[in-house]
Design a protein around this motif. Structure first.
Motif, PDB file in Angstrom:
ATOM      1  N   VAL A 189       0.831  -1.203   0.000  1.00  0.00           N
ATOM      2  CA  VAL A 189       0.000   0.000   0.000  1.00  0.00           C
ATOM      3  C   VAL A 189       0.869   1.259   0.000  1.00  0.00           C
ATOM      4  CG1 VAL A 189      -1.674   1.339   1.347  1.00  0.00           C
ATOM      5  CG2 VAL A 189      -2.001  -1.130   1.013  1.00  0.00           C
ATOM      6  N   ASP A 190       1.967   1.241   0.735  1.00  0.00           N
ATOM      7  CA  ASP A 190       2.886   2.378   0.726  1.00  0.00           C
ATOM      8  C   ASP A 190       3.443   2.610  -0.677  1.00  0.00           C
ATOM      9  OD1 ASP A 190       4.512   4.413   2.151  1.00  0.00           O
ATOM     10  OD2 ASP A 190       6.168   3.136   1.518  1.00  0.00           O
ATOM     11  N   ASN A 193       0.773   4.109  -3.083  1.00  0.00           N
ATOM     12  CA  ASN A 193       0.531   5.528  -2.850  1.00  0.00           C
ATOM     13  C   ASN A 193       1.669   6.412  -3.367  1.00  0.00           C
ATOM     14  OD1 ASN A 193      -2.081   5.662  -1.690  1.00  0.00           O
ATOM     15  ND2 ASN A 193      -1.271   4.868   0.239  1.00  0.00           N
ATOM     16  N   GLN A 194       2.791   5.787  -3.708  1.00  0.00           N
ATOM     17  CA  GLN A 194       3.900   6.507  -4.343  1.00  0.00           C
ATOM     18  C   GLN A 194       3.921   6.259  -5.855  1.00  0.00           C
ATOM     19  OE1 GLN A 194       7.767   6.241  -2.229  1.00  0.00           O
ATOM     20  NE2 GLN A 194       6.665   5.129  -0.636  1.00  0.00           N
ATOM     21  N   ASN A 195       2.806   5.704  -6.367  1.00  0.00           N
ATOM     22  CA  ASN A 195       2.699   5.362  -7.791  1.00  0.00           C
ATOM     23  C   ASN A 195       3.761   4.353  -8.223  1.00  0.00           C
ATOM     24  OD1 ASN A 195       0.442   6.916  -8.305  1.00  0.00           O
ATOM     25  ND2 ASN A 195       1.617   8.716  -8.927  1.00  0.00           N
ATOM     26  N   SER A 220      -5.657   6.884  -8.048  1.00  0.00           N
ATOM     27  CA  SER A 220      -6.250   6.460  -6.778  1.00  0.00           C
ATOM     28  C   SER A 220      -5.350   6.731  -5.587  1.00  0.00           C
ATOM     29  CB  SER A 220      -6.560   4.952  -6.822  1.00  0.00           C
ATOM     30  OG  SER A 220      -7.406   4.636  -7.902  1.00  0.00           O
ATOM     31  N   ARG A 221      -5.999   6.819  -4.443  1.00  0.00           N
ATOM     32  CA  ARG A 221      -5.306   6.844  -3.162  1.00  0.00           C
ATOM     33  C   ARG A 221      -5.759   5.619  -2.383  1.00  0.00           C
ATOM     34  NH1 ARG A 221      -5.641  11.496   1.578  1.00  0.00           N
ATOM     35  NH2 ARG A 221      -4.189  10.500   3.023  1.00  0.00           N
ATOM     36  N   PHE A 222      -4.831   4.995  -1.663  1.00  0.00           N
ATOM     37  CA  PHE A 222      -5.128   3.752  -0.961  1.00  0.00           C
ATOM     38  C   PHE A 222      -4.942   3.952   0.549  1.00  0.00           C
ATOM     39  CE2 PHE A 222      -3.603   2.974  -5.190  1.00  0.00           C
ATOM     40  CZ  PHE A 222      -4.475   2.020  -5.703  1.00  0.00           C
ATOM     41  N   ARG A 223      -5.942   3.554   1.299  1.00  0.00           N
ATOM     42  CA  ARG A 223      -5.864   3.614   2.762  1.00  0.00           C
ATOM     43  C   ARG A 223      -5.933   2.188   3.307  1.00  0.00           C
ATOM     44  NH1 ARG A 223      -7.108   8.864   4.716  1.00  0.00           N
ATOM     45  NH2 ARG A 223      -8.041  10.219   3.127  1.00  0.00           N
ATOM     46  N   VAL A 246      -8.253  10.143  -6.601  1.00  0.00           N
ATOM     47  CA  VAL A 246      -7.452  11.322  -6.301  1.00  0.00           C
ATOM     48  C   VAL A 246      -8.104  12.521  -6.977  1.00  0.00           C
ATOM     49  CG1 VAL A 246      -5.239  12.470  -6.655  1.00  0.00           C
ATOM     50  CG2 VAL A 246      -5.306  10.046  -6.056  1.00  0.00           C
TER      51      VAL A 246
END
Length: 257
Positions: A189-190, A193-195, A220-223, A246
């Protein structure tokens, strides 16, 4: 009446896979988010699928596609469990013998949710299932109660991420309290979020699949949330990946000077 029947299923069979509390949570989330397409990997005895389908029924729309090869049902522990069932469904379910599809159909019909469930009796292959034509419009929710190893988590995300709707959720049961699975999820996931896309996601994939995955990640953004239960049992956690579009400045926003 619906909740009474769902509660009966929860009490009689929910404890087998530690889903007696999780099924209620997923029911609540389905009620709130109103998904059109839900995918469940690992049907078990149908309890969680029935609860989510119950929420879809109350919403008035939506279908859950659930998958399992039924190996647990025909195993010796599975046979003993069905033979020892108690409650309003017990006698009729025992009559099903070792016919897993008939067992599930009866469970869903008895609960009154059969119009919102498609039960698939097959091996769980992530890539094959994700490419089903029924999901061309996007999957709103995935619940995986099948395998949460490192390799399985990466294969699951690689297959399903390009097929998810713009706003969607992926739940992986039991992953948050298994150290290697937990670390894999955190790292993946990290990176997303950095593509950045893990190498395992694109191995042996077509250029078309890779492009679809890239577009999904970029927009997208991932939580990642770890849902832990204060309960001493083997399956007492669920990892929740929330996918959000996003949109730093909403396209419909206007500015007043």
């Amino acid at each position: 009446m619906l909740l009474e029947k769902l509660s009966s299923l929860r009490e009689s069979m929910g404890w087998v896979y530690g889903s007696e509390d999780l099924c209620v949570l997923l029911y609540s989330l389905v009620k709130r988010t109103r998904p059109r397409i839900v995918v469940e990997l690992g049907t078990g005895f149908g309890v969680t699928a029935a609860w989510m389908a119950g929420a879809l029924r109350e919403n008035g729309s939506g279908v859950i596609h659930t998958y399992d090869n039924g190996s647990h049902f025909s195993s010796e522990p599975g046979i003993r469990f069905v033979e020892g069932l108690q409650g309003p469904l017990a006698d009729s379910l025992r009559e099903m013998g070792q016919d897993y599809p008939a067992f599930l159909q009866h469970v869903f019909q008895w609960a009154g949710v059969e119009n919102h469930v498609v039960a698939n009796w097959q091996e769980i292959g992530f890539a094959e299932i994700a490419q089903a034509p029924a999901f061309d419009g996007g999957i709103d929710m995935v619940f995986s109660d099948f395998n949460h190893s490192q390799d399985s988590i990466q294969a699951l995300l690689a297959a399903f991420l390009p097929r998810m709707a713009e706003s969607a959720s992926i739940f992986i049961d039991s992953a948050s309290t298994q150290r290697l699975s937990y670390l894999t999820l955190e790292a993946v996931v990290d990176a997303l979020n950095q593509n950045k896309i893990p190498r395992a996601f694109i191995k042996d994939r077509s250029e078309q699949d890779i492009d679809a995955l890239l577009r999904m990640v970029q927009r997208s953004r991932f939580r990642l949330m770890h849902l832990l239960e204060a309960c001493d049992r083997a399956q007492n956690s669920t990892a929740w990946i929330s996918i959000e579009p996003v949109d730093v400045i909403p396209t419909a926003a206007t500015f007043l000077h």
